[in-house]
Design a protein around this motif. Structure first.
Motif, short mmCIF file in Angstrom:
data_model
loop_
_atom_site.label_atom_id
_atom_site.label_comp_id
_atom_site.label_asym_id
_atom_site.label_seq_id
_atom_site.Cartn_x
_atom_site.Cartn_y
_atom_site.Cartn_z
N PHE A 1 1.04 -1.04 0.11
CA PHE A 1 0.37 0.36 0.12
C PHE A 1 0.71 1.16 0.09
CE2 PHE A 1 -2.35 -3.36 2.60
CZ PHE A 1 -3.73 -3.35 1.57
N SER A 2 0.26 2.34 0.46
CA SER A 2 1.02 3.39 0.14
C SER A 2 2.65 3.45 1.20
CB SER A 2 0.57 5.03 1.60
OG SER A 2 -0.73 4.79 -0.08
N VAL A 3 3.17 4.49 0.49
CA VAL A 3 4.63 4.47 1.04
C VAL A 3 4.69 5.87 1.88
CG1 VAL A 3 7.61 4.87 0.35
CG2 VAL A 3 5.86 3.18 -0.55
N TYR A 4 4.45 6.05 3.03
CA TYR A 4 4.07 7.24 3.44
C TYR A 4 5.55 7.54 3.99
CZ TYR A 4 -0.53 6.60 3.66
OH TYR A 4 -2.13 6.72 3.60
N GLY A 5 6.53 7.27 4.24
CA GLY A 5 7.86 7.27 4.03
C GLY A 5 8.86 6.91 3.40
N ILE A 6 10.08 7.90 2.93
CA ILE A 6 11.20 7.07 2.67
C ILE A 6 11.97 8.29 4.03
CG2 ILE A 6 13.00 7.70 0.59
CD1 ILE A 6 10.28 8.12 -0.70
N ALA A 7 13.47 7.56 4.50
CA ALA A 7 14.16 8.35 5.59
C ALA A 7 15.77 7.73 4.98
CB ALA A 7 13.79 8.38 6.82
N PRO B 1 25.13 3.94 4.20
CA PRO B 1 24.49 4.21 2.95
C PRO B 1 22.83 3.10 2.30
CG PRO B 1 26.77 2.23 3.19
CD PRO B 1 26.51 2.75 4.43
N TYR B 2 22.25 3.19 3.77
CA TYR B 2 20.94 2.79 3.62
C TYR B 2 19.77 3.62 3.39
CZ TYR B 2 23.87 -1.68 4.74
OH TYR B 2 24.33 -2.32 4.75
N PHE B 3 18.91 3.54 3.31
CA PHE B 3 17.75 4.10 3.33
C PHE B 3 15.93 3.21 3.94
CE2 PHE B 3 17.06 2.88 -1.30
CZ PHE B 3 15.79 3.07 -1.15
N ALA B 4 15.39 3.89 4.46
CA ALA B 4 14.45 2.74 5.28
C ALA B 4 12.39 3.97 4.73
CB ALA B 4 14.04 2.98 6.75
N THR B 5 11.48 2.59 4.53
CA THR B 5 10.65 3.33 3.74
C THR B 5 9.79 3.20 4.81
OG1 THR B 5 10.84 1.18 2.63
CG2 THR B 5 11.15 3.09 1.48
N ALA B 6 8.52 2.94 4.91
CA ALA B 6 7.55 2.51 5.72
C ALA B 6 6.41 3.13 5.20
CB ALA B 6 7.44 3.83 6.30
N LEU C 1 14.41 -1.51 5.09
CA LEU C 1 15.44 -1.09 4.71
C LEU C 1 16.73 -1.50 3.51
CD1 LEU C 1 17.43 0.25 6.08
CD2 LEU C 1 18.75 -2.44 6.99
N TRP C 2 16.59 -0.40 2.89
CA TRP C 2 17.09 -0.59 1.89
C TRP C 2 18.89 -0.64 1.77
CZ3 TRP C 2 13.84 -2.73 -1.74
CH2 TRP C 2 11.98 -2.74 -1.71
N GLY C 3 20.23 -0.79 0.40
CA GLY C 3 20.88 -0.17 0.65
C GLY C 3 21.02 0.87 -0.76
N ALA C 4 21.35 2.03 -0.33
CA ALA C 4 20.98 3.23 -0.55
C ALA C 4 22.28 3.08 -2.21
CB ALA C 4 21.89 4.18 -0.58
N ASP C 5 23.27 2.50 -2.26
CA ASP C 5 23.64 2.22 -3.00
C ASP C 5 23.64 1.43 -4.16
OD1 ASP C 5 25.77 3.92 -2.46
OD2 ASP C 5 26.48 3.06 -1.49
N ASP C 6 23.16 0.23 -3.94
CA ASP C 6 22.86 -1.57 -5.04
C ASP C 6 21.02 -1.21 -4.60
OD1 ASP C 6 22.26 -1.96 -2.22
OD2 ASP C 6 23.41 -4.07 -2.37
N LEU C 7 20.08 -0.62 -3.74
CA LEU C 7 19.10 -0.54 -4.44
C LEU C 7 18.24 -2.10 -3.67
CD1 LEU C 7 17.98 1.95 -7.25
CD2 LEU C 7 18.64 1.72 -5.10
N ARG C 8 19.36 -2.73 -3.10
CA ARG C 8 19.23 -4.18 -2.63
C ARG C 8 18.23 -3.75 -1.39
NH1 ARG C 8 23.55 -7.88 -1.27
NH2 ARG C 8 21.54 -8.97 -0.19
#
Length: 298
Positions: free
Chosen positions: A221-227, A233-238, A246-253
């Motif tokens: 469903f909706s992605v309400y946050g990206i940080a 080198p990681y970003f999180a989505t909620a 939790l995703w890799g900021a370089d490899d997008l894994r």
């Protein structure tokens, strides 16, 4: 990876807004409770109701010893930590204020609203400088590029509009989402912009051309946050789907899913906001289940 440390209760209603402070270990939340709450990471507890507000709080932003709170009523309240008082409350928009961002280099701040406009305000006296008619419908999210030259506005019509901050001219209109855009965030290295929407997709746009590069069907469903983590080198989505990823900021894994459905700790309802602490050690999440969850980096 990320590990659940504590779930903090105190709110009686859904929580929509979350912000770090300039003081280590202190953060703020707001929602349907009609009050902004101050929390301590050190004590892992509620500290106090910082200030009452007249309507639900939809956005919080801390800058320069001031906390800006955007409300459902369209009002913005500014709390001054030097004097420990409410500095001012003003009618920024006729409809709810969904996001607030400061542009330090210009001594200005921006407010995004359900009325489809973005207000440009003076940081010095909180007076309106311009009102930009961005969309015929809601402007939900604002992101400022790392070089401070552009602003990305995520809109309900599914568009992301890129404005030049020098003269507030429209430079690009990005079309890829099939439903409203609910979150936007620039990578700290300035290489790409990520957008998340009600279509549950993450779209990646390369800079400086804003060319569409990549898509991930990230959530249900909706992605309400990206940080982005400020250190690693990681970003999180909620998401509204109750999961944190939790995703890799370089490899997008995809590296980790935090969700009750994956047998980890997690929220029981929509997750509305997430932030990393400035040192990158903790991730804080909050949402419709009225809880504030603290996750530590292992």
């Amino acid at each position: 990876m990320l590990k659940h440390v504590k779930s903090l209760s105190g709110h009686q209603n859904p929580v929509y807004a979350l912000a770090n402070s300039g003081k280590e270990g202190i953060f703020f939340t707001g929602g349907n409770d009609k009050g902004v709450v101050e929390w301590s990471l050190e004590k892992m507890s509620f500290l106090k109701v910082l200030m009452p507000v007249k309507s639900s709080v939809y956005s919080l932003h801390y800058y320069g010893d001031q906390l800006f709170a955007g409300q459902r009523s369209g009002e913005v309240t500014v709390f001054d930590f030097t004097t420990q008082t409410v500095k001012t409350t003003f009618q920024a928009h006729e409809k709810p204020v969904f996001d607030i961002v400061v542009i330090p280099s210009k001594e200005e701040f921006l407010t995004a609203s359900e009325d489809g406009t973005v207000g440009v305000w003076s940081l010095i006296d909180n007076l309106l400088l311009y009102r930009i008619p961005v969309s015929y419908d809601t402007v939900r999210a604002i992101a400022i590029s790392p070089d401070g030259e552009h602003a990305a506005f995520g809109c309900k019509d599914g568009m992301i509009r890129i404005y030049n901050l020098t003269d507030y001219s429209l430079e690009h209109t990005l079309e890829q989402h099939t439903l409203p855009v609910t979150s936007v965030q620039y990578s700290p290295d300035g290489k790409y912009l990520i957008s998340g929407g009600r279509d549950a997709q993450l779209n990646f746009w390369s800079l400086p051309t804003y060319e569409f590069k990549h898509n991930i069907p990230a959530h249900l469903f909706s992605v309400y946050g990206i940080a982005f983590n400020p250190v690693l080198p990681y970003f999180a989505t909620a998401s509204q789907d109750k999961s944190i990823k939790l995703w890799g900021a370089d490899d997008l894994r995809l590296y980790k899913i935090l969700s009750i459905e994956k047998n980890t700790h997690g929220h029981t309802h929509s997750i509305n906001k997430l932030v990393w602490t400035p040192d990158g050690k903790y991730l804080i999440t909050t949402g419709d289940d009225k809880l504030v969850m603290i996750w530590s980096w292992e």
